[in-house]
Design a protein around this motif. Structure first.
Motif, PDB file in Angstrom:
ATOM      1  N   MET A   1       0.638  -1.012   0.115  1.00 45.48           N
ATOM      2  CA  MET A   1      -0.434  -0.208   0.097  1.00 45.48           C
ATOM      3  C   MET A   1       0.887   0.665  -0.590  1.00 45.48           C
ATOM      4  N   ILE A   2       0.763   2.210  -0.627  1.00 46.10           N
ATOM      5  CA  ILE A   2       1.251   3.132  -0.885  1.00 46.10           C
ATOM      6  C   ILE A   2       0.228   4.057   0.100  1.00 46.10           C
ATOM      7  N   ILE A   3       1.092   5.081   0.931  1.00 44.92           N
ATOM      8  CA  ILE A   3       0.939   6.032   1.628  1.00 44.92           C
ATOM      9  C   ILE A   3       1.410   7.365   0.896  1.00 44.92           C
ATOM     10  N   ALA A   4       0.822   8.666   0.481  1.00 47.71           N
ATOM     11  CA  ALA A   4       0.966   9.505  -0.043  1.00 47.71           C
ATOM     12  C   ALA A   4       1.002  11.546   0.465  1.00 47.71           C
ATOM     13  N   SER A   5       1.506  12.088   0.356  1.00 48.80           N
ATOM     14  CA  SER A   5       1.534  13.420   1.054  1.00 48.80           C
ATOM     15  C   SER A   5       2.013  14.132   0.259  1.00 48.80           C
ATOM     16  N   TYR A   6       2.736  15.440   0.530  1.00 54.02           N
ATOM     17  CA  TYR A   6       2.895  16.823  -0.218  1.00 54.02           C
ATOM     18  C   TYR A   6       2.452  17.824   0.657  1.00 54.02           C
ATOM     19  N   LYS A   7       4.252  18.821   0.024  1.00 47.69           N
ATOM     20  CA  LYS A   7       4.243  19.741   1.149  1.00 47.69           C
ATOM     21  C   LYS A   7       4.666  21.158   0.178  1.00 47.69           C
ATOM     22  N   ARG A   8       4.640  22.064  -0.102  1.00 46.91           N
ATOM     23  CA  ARG A   8       4.945  23.213  -0.685  1.00 46.91           C
ATOM     24  C   ARG A   8       6.015  23.426  -0.660  1.00 46.91           C
ATOM     25  N   TYR A   9       7.421  24.695  -1.324  1.00 51.60           N
ATOM     26  CA  TYR A   9       8.195  24.462  -0.906  1.00 51.60           C
ATOM     27  C   TYR A   9       8.725  26.156  -1.113  1.00 51.60           C
ATOM     28  N   ILE A  10       9.191  26.971  -0.987  1.00 49.84           N
ATOM     29  CA  ILE A  10       9.841  28.053  -1.346  1.00 49.84           C
ATOM     30  C   ILE A  10      10.819  27.832  -2.064  1.00 49.84           C
ATOM     31  N   LEU A  11      11.745  28.782  -2.811  1.00 49.04           N
ATOM     32  CA  LEU A  11      12.897  28.746  -3.104  1.00 49.04           C
ATOM     33  C   LEU A  11      13.580  30.031  -3.813  1.00 49.04           C
ATOM     34  N   ASN A  12      14.654  30.245  -2.669  1.00 42.96           N
ATOM     35  CA  ASN A  12      14.965  32.197  -2.626  1.00 42.96           C
ATOM     36  C   ASN A  12      16.059  31.813  -3.656  1.00 42.96           C
ATOM     37  N   PHE A  13      15.935  32.814  -4.735  1.00 39.66           N
ATOM     38  CA  PHE A  13      16.805  33.152  -5.848  1.00 39.66           C
ATOM     39  C   PHE A  13      18.511  33.722  -5.166  1.00 39.66           C
ATOM     40  N   LYS A  14      20.058  33.839  -5.022  1.00 43.19           N
ATOM     41  CA  LYS A  14      20.600  34.062  -4.603  1.00 43.19           C
ATOM     42  C   LYS A  14      20.568  35.957  -4.747  1.00 43.19           C
ATOM     43  N   GLN A  15      20.006  35.811  -6.114  1.00 43.20           N
ATOM     44  CA  GLN A  15      20.633  37.247  -6.806  1.00 43.20           C
ATOM     45  C   GLN A  15      18.743  37.906  -7.866  1.00 43.20           C
ATOM     46  N   ALA A  16      18.273  38.381  -7.826  1.00 40.45           N
ATOM     47  CA  ALA A  16      17.410  38.380  -8.406  1.00 40.45           C
ATOM     48  C   ALA A  16      17.801  38.187 -10.035  1.00 40.45           C
ATOM     49  N   SER A  17      17.015  37.454 -10.410  1.00 43.42           N
ATOM     50  CA  SER A  17      17.093  37.205 -12.044  1.00 43.42           C
ATOM     51  C   SER A  17      16.571  37.715 -13.306  1.00 43.42           C
ATOM     52  N   GLY A  18      16.471  38.301 -14.233  1.00 43.93           N
ATOM     53  CA  GLY A  18      16.011  39.359 -15.207  1.00 43.93           C
ATOM     54  C   GLY A  18      15.309  37.960 -16.300  1.00 43.93           C
ATOM     55  N   THR A  19      14.361  38.008 -16.753  1.00 41.92           N
ATOM     56  CA  THR A  19      13.793  37.922 -17.847  1.00 41.92           C
ATOM     57  C   THR A  19      13.071  38.688 -18.484  1.00 41.92           C
ATOM     58  N   SER A  20      12.147  38.610 -19.963  1.00 43.69           N
ATOM     59  CA  SER A  20      11.514  39.569 -20.534  1.00 43.69           C
ATOM     60  C   SER A  20       9.889  39.940 -20.087  1.00 43.69           C
ATOM     61  N   ARG A  21       9.725  38.305 -18.814  1.00 37.30           N
ATOM     62  CA  ARG A  21       8.346  38.462 -18.275  1.00 37.30           C
ATOM     63  C   ARG A  21       8.490  39.121 -16.643  1.00 37.30           C
ATOM     64  N   GLY A  22       9.923  39.669 -16.554  1.00 43.37           N
ATOM     65  CA  GLY A  22      10.326  40.354 -15.386  1.00 43.37           C
ATOM     66  C   GLY A  22      10.928  39.823 -14.745  1.00 43.37           C
ATOM     67  N   VAL A  23      11.281  39.961 -12.773  1.00 49.87           N
ATOM     68  CA  VAL A  23      12.207  40.234 -12.234  1.00 49.87           C
ATOM     69  C   VAL A  23      11.677  38.212 -11.304  1.00 49.87           C
ATOM     70  N   LEU A  24      12.642  37.997 -10.855  1.00 52.59           N
ATOM     71  CA  LEU A  24      12.149  36.699 -10.527  1.00 52.59           C
ATOM     72  C   LEU A  24      12.796  36.699  -8.808  1.00 52.59           C
ATOM     73  N   LYS A  25      12.226  36.759  -7.862  1.00 57.97           N
ATOM     74  CA  LYS A  25      13.175  36.951  -6.775  1.00 57.97           C
ATOM     75  C   LYS A  25      12.930  35.040  -6.313  1.00 57.97           C
ATOM     76  N   THR A  26      11.238  34.759  -6.337  1.00 60.99           N
ATOM     77  CA  THR A  26      11.289  33.412  -5.157  1.00 60.99           C
ATOM     78  C   THR A  26      10.918  32.514  -6.437  1.00 60.99           C
ATOM     79  N   LYS A  27      11.129  31.561  -6.514  1.00 58.62           N
ATOM     80  CA  LYS A  27      10.369  30.684  -7.257  1.00 58.62           C
ATOM     81  C   LYS A  27       9.610  29.329  -6.331  1.00 58.62           C
ATOM     82  N   GLU A  28       8.419  29.315  -6.653  1.00 59.79           N
ATOM     83  CA  GLU A  28       7.505  28.424  -5.469  1.00 59.79           C
ATOM     84  C   GLU A  28       7.179  26.369  -6.307  1.00 59.79           C
ATOM     85  N   THR A  29       7.460  25.126  -5.844  1.00 55.24           N
ATOM     86  CA  THR A  29       7.554  24.395  -5.512  1.00 55.24           C
ATOM     87  C   THR A  29       7.002  23.628  -5.077  1.00 55.24           C
ATOM     88  N   TRP A  30       6.396  22.483  -5.655  1.00 52.50           N
ATOM     89  CA  TRP A  30       5.633  21.236  -4.780  1.00 52.50           C
ATOM     90  C   TRP A  30       6.523  19.574  -4.588  1.00 52.50           C
TER      91      TRP A  30
END
Length: 345
Positions: free
Chosen positions: A1-30
């Motif tokens: 039997m498999i038991i599953a769970s999940y958890k949200r995690y926020i990655l923090n950029f060492k330095q704000a990183s720019g793209t043409s869509r905007g500047v990224l400071k954090t990145k959400e993942t699960w």
């Protein structure tokens, strides 16, 4: 039997990183965590807010549904998650992890044995001219022979001058240059800009105009003197028929696969098969996952044995990433199996 769970995690950029869509400071993942008979499987659901097709209000609800239904057939679950490619990938990864001898060695190979490496590009983020020039200098000094520069957020002439400054010192035999516009060009100006860029002996340009403009992109790929690689254009295209129609209509020179955005290993396999049948080149890149997702993508990519530099050098971007065997050295990604994992949520 498999038991599953999940958890949200926020990655923090060492330095704000720019793209043409905007500047990224954090990145959400699960993280999807599976347990069965004393073993653990770990998968990363790397949703990319503002870009992923599964950036939806019901994202967490779908993760809850998956954990409640983890006992069901895997093919059924993957199919039910068709509109959530990053969760598809997290599930594939976690199941592969659970069935492996080691939870982070998903595809044993010479790469995981530390006897072979993956060539990767050095990524230049957008910013001031001085900042971008410093990044270029650092990447060349670090031994990269392929550099990818994000363009489209600062003055176009400034970007051209930066590329010219590289070409003054290094020919295309010394340094392969790729550019990524992230859809920043208007269709009315794109061809002229591609002609200017082509004078700099570049390898290719990613996504010159925004996705969804099929007729305009088809004409660009037909007329461009510079090879075009589709990236965002692949997002949200689920069925094999629609994938075939897209590539046979636009006829790009390359496609770029981000497993978190195109449905994981199976989704990437599908795109690769169609691309190769249509003589379209491809390479694989990460989409700002943590080292857990990056590790899975790297091992999968190595087994594909592509000769092109891949886009897998993102592990060092975050302050709170997980210690792992992945190392960037001399323009390659290596797996140093003397280094232990430290996955601690």
């Amino acid at each position: 039997m498999i038991i599953a769970s999940y958890k949200r995690y926020i990655l923090n950029f060492k330095q704000a990183s720019g793209t043409s869509r905007g500047v990224l400071k954090t990145k959400e993942t699960w993280f999807l965590i599976l347990s069965s008979e004393g073993k653990q499987g770990i998968g990363e659901c790397g949703v990319f807010r503002g870009l992923s097709v599964d950036d939806r209000p019901d994202y967490e609800d779908k993760l809850k549904w998956l954990c409640q239904n983890i006992h069901l057939d895997l093919d059924f679950l993957v199919n039910e998650l068709i509109e959530f490619p990053s969760i598809q990938f997290g599930l594939e990864m976690a199941m592969k992890s659970l069935s492996s001898k080691h939870p982070f060695e998903l595809f044993p190979s010479k790469f995981t044995e530390s006897t072979d490496t993956i060539p990767i590009n050095g990524l230049i983020w957008m910013g001031s001219q001085a900042f971008m020039k410093q990044q270029i200098t650092d990447k060349i000094a670090a031994g990269f022979s392929c550099i990818k520069m994000k363009i489209g957020a600062i003055d176009f002439q400034t970007e051209i001058n930066l590329l010219k400054s590289i070409r003054k010192e290094f020919t295309s035999k010394d340094i392969e240059l790729r550019v990524d516009a992230n859809g920043a060009f208007l269709p009315s100006e794109a061809l002229e800009k591609l002609k200017i860029l082509s004078d700099l002996d570049l390898h290719s340009i990613e996504q010159p105009i925004k996705q969804g403009q099929i007729q305009e992109m088809t004409q660009l790929c037909k007329k461009s003197p510079l090879p075009i690689a589709l990236d965002e254009e692949l997002i949200g295209v689920f069925s094999v028929t629609n994938k075939q129609t897209l590539l046979q209509t636009i006829k790009p020179q390359y496609i770029i696969l981000k497993p978190s955005l195109v449905g994981g290993f199976n989704g990437s396999d599908s795109w690769i098969e169609i691309a190769e049948k249509n003589n379209i080149g491809w390479w694989i890149t990460s989409a700002l996952e943590s080292n857990v997702g990056l590790n899975a993508i790297a091992q999968y990519t190595y087994n594909k044995q592509s000769k092109l530099p891949q886009g897998l050098g993102t592990g060092g971007l975050f302050t709170n990433n997980f210690d792992c065997p992945l190392q960037v050295k001399n323009g390659t990604l290596r797996y140093n199996n003397k280094i232990n994992w430290n996955f601690n949520l």
